[in-house]
Structures are given as structure tokens and as C-alpha cells.
Motif scaffolding. Sequence first.
Motif, PDB file in Angstrom:
ATOM      1  N   THR A 164     -15.460  43.720  -3.241  1.00  0.00           N
ATOM      2  CA  THR A 164     -16.613  42.954  -3.719  1.00  0.00           C
ATOM      3  C   THR A 164     -16.425  42.552  -5.179  1.00  0.00           C
ATOM      4  O   THR A 164     -16.684  41.408  -5.550  1.00  0.00           O
ATOM      5  CB  THR A 164     -17.906  43.768  -3.543  1.00  0.00           C
ATOM      6  OG1 THR A 164     -18.058  44.084  -2.155  1.00  0.00           O
ATOM      7  CG2 THR A 164     -19.111  43.003  -4.014  1.00  0.00           C
ATOM      8  N   CYS A 178     -13.720  39.804  -5.405  1.00  0.00           N
ATOM      9  CA  CYS A 178     -14.237  38.507  -4.952  1.00  0.00           C
ATOM     10  C   CYS A 178     -15.167  37.899  -5.995  1.00  0.00           C
ATOM     11  O   CYS A 178     -15.142  36.686  -6.225  1.00  0.00           O
ATOM     12  CB  CYS A 178     -14.967  38.657  -3.618  1.00  0.00           C
ATOM     13  SG  CYS A 178     -13.868  38.922  -2.224  1.00  0.00           S
ATOM     14  N   ALA A 185     -22.183  42.676  -1.971  1.00  0.00           N
ATOM     15  CA  ALA A 185     -21.377  41.651  -1.305  1.00  0.00           C
ATOM     16  C   ALA A 185     -22.236  40.451  -0.918  1.00  0.00           C
ATOM     17  O   ALA A 185     -21.821  39.295  -1.081  1.00  0.00           O
ATOM     18  CB  ALA A 185     -20.696  42.239  -0.068  1.00  0.00           C
ATOM     19  N   ALA A 241     -16.110  44.045   3.730  1.00  0.00           N
ATOM     20  CA  ALA A 241     -16.476  45.071   2.758  1.00  0.00           C
ATOM     21  C   ALA A 241     -17.795  45.742   3.118  1.00  0.00           C
ATOM     22  O   ALA A 241     -17.985  46.938   2.890  1.00  0.00           O
ATOM     23  CB  ALA A 241     -16.568  44.467   1.357  1.00  0.00           C
ATOM     24  N   LEU A 282     -15.786  39.647   2.078  1.00  0.00           N
ATOM     25  CA  LEU A 282     -17.083  40.215   1.720  1.00  0.00           C
ATOM     26  C   LEU A 282     -17.788  40.802   2.945  1.00  0.00           C
ATOM     27  O   LEU A 282     -18.424  41.856   2.866  1.00  0.00           O
ATOM     28  CB  LEU A 282     -17.961  39.152   1.057  1.00  0.00           C
ATOM     29  CG  LEU A 282     -17.518  38.712  -0.340  1.00  0.00           C
ATOM     30  CD1 LEU A 282     -18.293  37.485  -0.777  1.00  0.00           C
ATOM     31  CD2 LEU A 282     -17.695  39.842  -1.333  1.00  0.00           C
ATOM     32  N   THR A 328     -22.938  46.799   0.301  1.00  0.00           N
ATOM     33  CA  THR A 328     -23.313  45.728   1.219  1.00  0.00           C
ATOM     34  C   THR A 328     -24.234  44.718   0.537  1.00  0.00           C
ATOM     35  O   THR A 328     -24.057  43.505   0.680  1.00  0.00           O
ATOM     36  CB  THR A 328     -23.992  46.318   2.472  1.00  0.00           C
ATOM     37  OG1 THR A 328     -23.108  47.266   3.056  1.00  0.00           O
ATOM     38  CG2 THR A 328     -24.322  45.247   3.479  1.00  0.00           C
ATOM     39  N   TYR A 377     -21.860  36.539  -2.511  1.00  0.00           N
ATOM     40  CA  TYR A 377     -21.770  35.343  -1.671  1.00  0.00           C
ATOM     41  C   TYR A 377     -22.901  34.364  -1.988  1.00  0.00           C
ATOM     42  O   TYR A 377     -22.668  33.167  -2.151  1.00  0.00           O
ATOM     43  CB  TYR A 377     -21.801  35.713  -0.190  1.00  0.00           C
ATOM     44  CG  TYR A 377     -21.740  34.509   0.702  1.00  0.00           C
ATOM     45  CD1 TYR A 377     -20.519  33.919   0.999  1.00  0.00           C
ATOM     46  CD2 TYR A 377     -22.894  33.936   1.224  1.00  0.00           C
ATOM     47  CE1 TYR A 377     -20.458  32.798   1.796  1.00  0.00           C
ATOM     48  CE2 TYR A 377     -22.838  32.811   2.019  1.00  0.00           C
ATOM     49  CZ  TYR A 377     -21.612  32.244   2.307  1.00  0.00           C
ATOM     50  OH  TYR A 377     -21.554  31.127   3.080  1.00  0.00           O
TER      51      TYR A 377
END
Length: 111
Positions: free
Chosen positions: A16, A19, A76, A48, A45, A73, A80
Motif C-alpha cells: 500500500t 503504491c 489501500a 494487499a 491494492l 485495507t 485508490y
Amino acid sequence: MEVLAWTLIALGALTTAACAVHLTRIHRRNASGLARSIHRTAPALLAAGLLPAPALITGDLPAAAWGLWGAVTIAAALVYSAADTLSDVPGPQAASRARPSTGRAQHDQAD
């Protein structure tokens, strides 16, 4: 199973963060390429957030593992969604082109 769950949670946190850094750098350099990069990082993601779930369900893990998994979670999902939002915002170059110039040269042309 406990070691596997902790390892997957740690890898999810690292993925995460990686990214997030990647998408931030892409947005600064090339805002138009951000949409393509979002689609490339979306599976990482998703993995993850989802990979530690089976290990957590089957094992008898402490609440800290569940909490950390939830935090990874949510992080992530936020990475996004922030990148998706930034892809809709025009980059700094596009905004400066759209702004009319109010400098001295424009004043001199009016005279």
C-alpha cells in the motif's frame, strides 16, 4: 498460520505504501499517465487488502492482527480513491495554460 497472517499483513502495508508513493510521483510528473497507472496498481491494492483474510479467519489471532488488517485495507482503499480523484483534477501545467496572463506585457499591448 499466525506467522503467515502477520507476514501477509506486513506485506500488505508495504504494498500500500509503495503504491501510494508510485501514484504520487506519477501525478507530479505526468498527470495524464495517472489513469493508466491507477489501473496497474489496483490489483496490488486489492491483493494487499484481501490476501490476509483467509489466514485471519482460519487462525486464532489477536485483535491487533484484525485491527492492523482493517487499517491496511482502509489505507489501500484510500490510496485508490485519492489517485482516482487526482486523475480528474487538471495538472499544474493545464491550469497555468487556462489562466489568462495579467502581466506587464498585456498592459503594454493595450497602450
